[in-house]
Design a protein around this motif. Structure first.
Motif, mmCIF file in Angstrom:
data_model
loop_
_atom_site.group_PDB
_atom_site.id
_atom_site.type_symbol
_atom_site.label_atom_id
_atom_site.label_comp_id
_atom_site.label_asym_id
_atom_site.label_seq_id
_atom_site.Cartn_x
_atom_site.Cartn_y
_atom_site.Cartn_z
ATOM 1 N N LEU B 20 22.683 59.818 144.396
ATOM 2 C CA LEU B 20 23.363 58.567 144.747
ATOM 3 C C LEU B 20 22.759 57.426 143.951
ATOM 4 C CD1 LEU B 20 25.178 56.700 146.444
ATOM 5 C CD2 LEU B 20 23.408 56.692 148.196
ATOM 6 N N GLU B 21 23.641 56.688 143.310
ATOM 7 C CA GLU B 21 23.193 55.527 142.540
ATOM 8 C C GLU B 21 24.151 54.376 142.833
ATOM 9 O OE1 GLU B 21 22.279 54.595 137.821
ATOM 10 O OE2 GLU B 21 23.132 56.509 138.428
ATOM 11 N N VAL B 22 23.608 53.261 143.247
ATOM 12 C CA VAL B 22 24.433 52.087 143.522
ATOM 13 C C VAL B 22 23.930 50.946 142.645
ATOM 14 C CG1 VAL B 22 25.194 50.418 145.256
ATOM 15 C CG2 VAL B 22 24.865 52.806 145.903
ATOM 16 N N VAL B 23 24.798 50.470 141.749
ATOM 17 C CA VAL B 23 24.402 49.413 140.812
ATOM 18 C C VAL B 23 25.172 48.145 141.152
ATOM 19 C CG1 VAL B 23 24.285 48.757 138.373
ATOM 20 C CG2 VAL B 23 24.051 51.164 139.025
ATOM 21 N N ASN B 24 24.463 47.048 141.249
ATOM 22 C CA ASN B 24 25.108 45.750 141.456
ATOM 23 C C ASN B 24 25.533 45.208 140.091
ATOM 24 O OD1 ASN B 24 25.886 43.175 142.039
ATOM 25 N ND2 ASN B 24 24.007 42.586 143.088
ATOM 26 N N GLU B 25 26.836 45.201 139.857
ATOM 27 C CA GLU B 25 27.359 44.749 138.564
ATOM 28 C C GLU B 25 27.878 43.316 138.616
ATOM 29 O OE1 GLU B 25 29.026 48.685 136.408
ATOM 30 O OE2 GLU B 25 30.391 47.838 137.878
ATOM 31 N N SER B 26 27.561 42.624 139.688
ATOM 32 C CA SER B 26 28.126 41.286 139.880
ATOM 33 C C SER B 26 27.789 40.351 138.710
ATOM 34 C CB SER B 26 27.603 40.685 141.184
ATOM 35 O OG SER B 26 27.815 41.581 142.251
ATOM 36 N N GLY B 27 26.628 40.590 138.100
ATOM 37 C CA GLY B 27 26.218 39.739 136.974
ATOM 38 C C GLY B 27 27.193 39.761 135.810
ATOM 39 N N ASN B 28 28.035 40.815 135.731
ATOM 40 C CA ASN B 28 29.016 40.902 134.633
ATOM 41 C C ASN B 28 30.279 40.111 134.929
ATOM 42 O OD1 ASN B 28 27.219 42.766 133.673
ATOM 43 N ND2 ASN B 28 28.432 44.551 134.270
ATOM 44 N N HIS B 29 30.343 39.510 136.110
ATOM 45 C CA HIS B 29 31.581 38.846 136.508
ATOM 46 C C HIS B 29 31.353 37.360 136.758
ATOM 47 C CE1 HIS B 29 33.751 42.663 136.859
ATOM 48 N NE2 HIS B 29 32.585 43.131 137.208
ATOM 49 N N ASN B 30 32.445 36.666 136.910
ATOM 50 C CA ASN B 30 32.393 35.219 137.039
ATOM 51 C C ASN B 30 32.092 34.816 138.486
ATOM 52 O OD1 ASN B 30 32.680 32.532 136.489
ATOM 53 N ND2 ASN B 30 34.927 32.559 136.639
ATOM 54 N N VAL B 31 30.888 35.131 138.923
ATOM 55 C CA VAL B 31 30.471 34.794 140.287
ATOM 56 C C VAL B 31 29.067 34.179 140.213
ATOM 57 C CG1 VAL B 31 31.867 36.541 141.457
ATOM 58 C CG2 VAL B 31 29.603 37.152 140.615
ATOM 59 N N PRO B 32 28.643 33.454 141.229
ATOM 60 C CA PRO B 32 27.326 32.813 141.194
ATOM 61 C C PRO B 32 26.197 33.831 141.048
ATOM 62 C CG PRO B 32 28.624 31.995 143.049
ATOM 63 C CD PRO B 32 29.378 33.141 142.465
ATOM 64 N N ALA B 33 25.090 33.419 140.410
ATOM 65 C CA ALA B 33 23.939 34.301 140.228
ATOM 66 C C ALA B 33 23.457 34.797 141.580
ATOM 67 C CB ALA B 33 22.826 33.556 139.511
ATOM 68 N N GLY B 34 23.048 36.071 141.629
ATOM 69 C CA GLY B 34 22.545 36.639 142.880
ATOM 70 C C GLY B 34 23.647 37.150 143.795
ATOM 71 N N SER B 35 24.896 37.078 143.355
ATOM 72 C CA SER B 35 26.007 37.540 144.184
ATOM 73 C C SER B 35 25.958 39.055 144.375
ATOM 74 C CB SER B 35 27.351 37.197 143.529
ATOM 75 O OG SER B 35 27.562 35.818 143.555
ATOM 76 N N HIS B 38 30.329 42.886 143.176
ATOM 77 C CA HIS B 38 30.839 43.992 142.363
ATOM 78 C C HIS B 38 29.789 45.092 142.306
ATOM 79 C CE1 HIS B 38 33.359 40.643 141.162
ATOM 80 N NE2 HIS B 38 34.171 41.448 140.516
ATOM 81 N N PHE B 39 30.184 46.282 142.731
ATOM 82 C CA PHE B 39 29.229 47.394 142.737
ATOM 83 C C PHE B 39 29.808 48.619 142.034
ATOM 84 C CE2 PHE B 39 27.816 44.891 146.346
ATOM 85 C CZ PHE B 39 26.440 44.919 146.193
ATOM 86 N N LYS B 40 28.905 49.416 141.495
ATOM 87 C CA LYS B 40 29.308 50.713 140.948
ATOM 88 C C LYS B 40 28.520 51.801 141.676
ATOM 89 C CE LYS B 40 28.012 52.356 136.834
ATOM 90 N NZ LYS B 40 28.020 52.437 135.359
ATOM 91 N N VAL B 41 29.237 52.769 142.192
ATOM 92 C CA VAL B 41 28.607 53.852 142.943
ATOM 93 C C VAL B 41 28.814 55.165 142.192
ATOM 94 C CG1 VAL B 41 28.701 55.207 145.069
ATOM 95 C CG2 VAL B 41 29.005 52.730 145.170
ATOM 96 N N THR B 42 27.722 55.878 141.945
ATOM 97 C CA THR B 42 27.827 57.250 141.451
ATOM 98 C C THR B 42 27.265 58.135 142.559
ATOM 99 O OG1 THR B 42 27.424 56.456 139.223
ATOM 100 C CG2 THR B 42 27.235 58.825 139.568
#
Lengths: 105, 104
Positions: B20-35, B38-42
């Motif tokens: 299980l891998e959960v990556v917070n990809e929010s930094g790649n999107h137009n949202v405030p820092a630390g949001s 957006h997540f990616k789950v493997t």
């Protein structure tokens, strides 16, 4: 018309239906854009519905197939999936087969 | 990290993944820092055996229904059975799933 009935008619009204954010020319979301490109690469003709322009659809479609996010691709009335699944099928070469068979069942 | 940990915890409990891998990809999107939007789950689990791809995704949507209603905007998912994962990743042994312990 009741909203679920309207959704059903849309989904069954064309062989390939894509609910997306924005339009194929101007997608408003990277995931929607990916699916449009995959369909285009398979020479698919599809009906696109912009959920951003239809709040009622946007709000209710997630209930229709128990699928909370967009985009959503339907072929022959069945939910194929969202971006991850469509890209996976595309990479395996299965999307093209499905697109070519659409509407002939 | 709060939401990310919550997602990891829920998925571990519900699906007993072997990977299980959960990556917070929010930094790649137009949202405030630390949001945490957006997540990616493997996720690799035995329960996917015999499931269609749609069915696999629906399992996760069900487990994470609350998170999707409250803040998670996008959830990319890559879901495999152990056999599919071995085929994809070669013979590398699977790492054990997170047991919920906190880092010191």
């Amino acid at each position: 018309m009741e909203i679920m009935e309207r959704i059903k008619q849309q989904i069954e009204g064309a062989p390939i239906v894509l609910y997306m954010k924005g339009t194929p020319q101007f997608p408003q979301c990277g995931f929607s854009s990916h699916v449009v490109q995959a369909l285009a690469a398979c020479d698919a003709e599809f009906t696109d519905i912009n959920v951003l322009a239809d709040p009622e659809i946007r709000e209710n479609l997630p209930r229709y197939a128990n699928w909370p996010t967009f985009p959503q691709l339907y072929i022959d009335g069945e939910l194929v999936g969202g971006c991850d699944i469509v890209m996976e099928l595309y990479q395996r070469g299965e999307l093209k087969t499905m697109v070519e068979a659409a509407g002939k069942g | 990290m709060q939401l990310q940990n919550q997602i990891i915890h829920k998925l571990s409990n519900a699906l007993t993944p072997v990977h299980l891998e959960v990556v917070n990809e929010s930094g790649n999107h137009n949202v405030p820092a630390g949001s945490e939007s957006h997540f990616k789950v493997t996720l690799v689990a035995d329960v996917f055996e015999g499931d269609s791809l749609v069915k696999r995704h629906q399992r996760l949507y069900q487990v994470l229904a609350e998170e999707l209603k409250s803040g998670v905007h996008a959830l990319a998912m890559h879901l495999y059975t152990p056999a599919e994962w071995r085929e994809k990743e070669g013979a590398a042994p699977l790492s054990p799933p997170c047991m919920g312990g906190e880092k010191g």
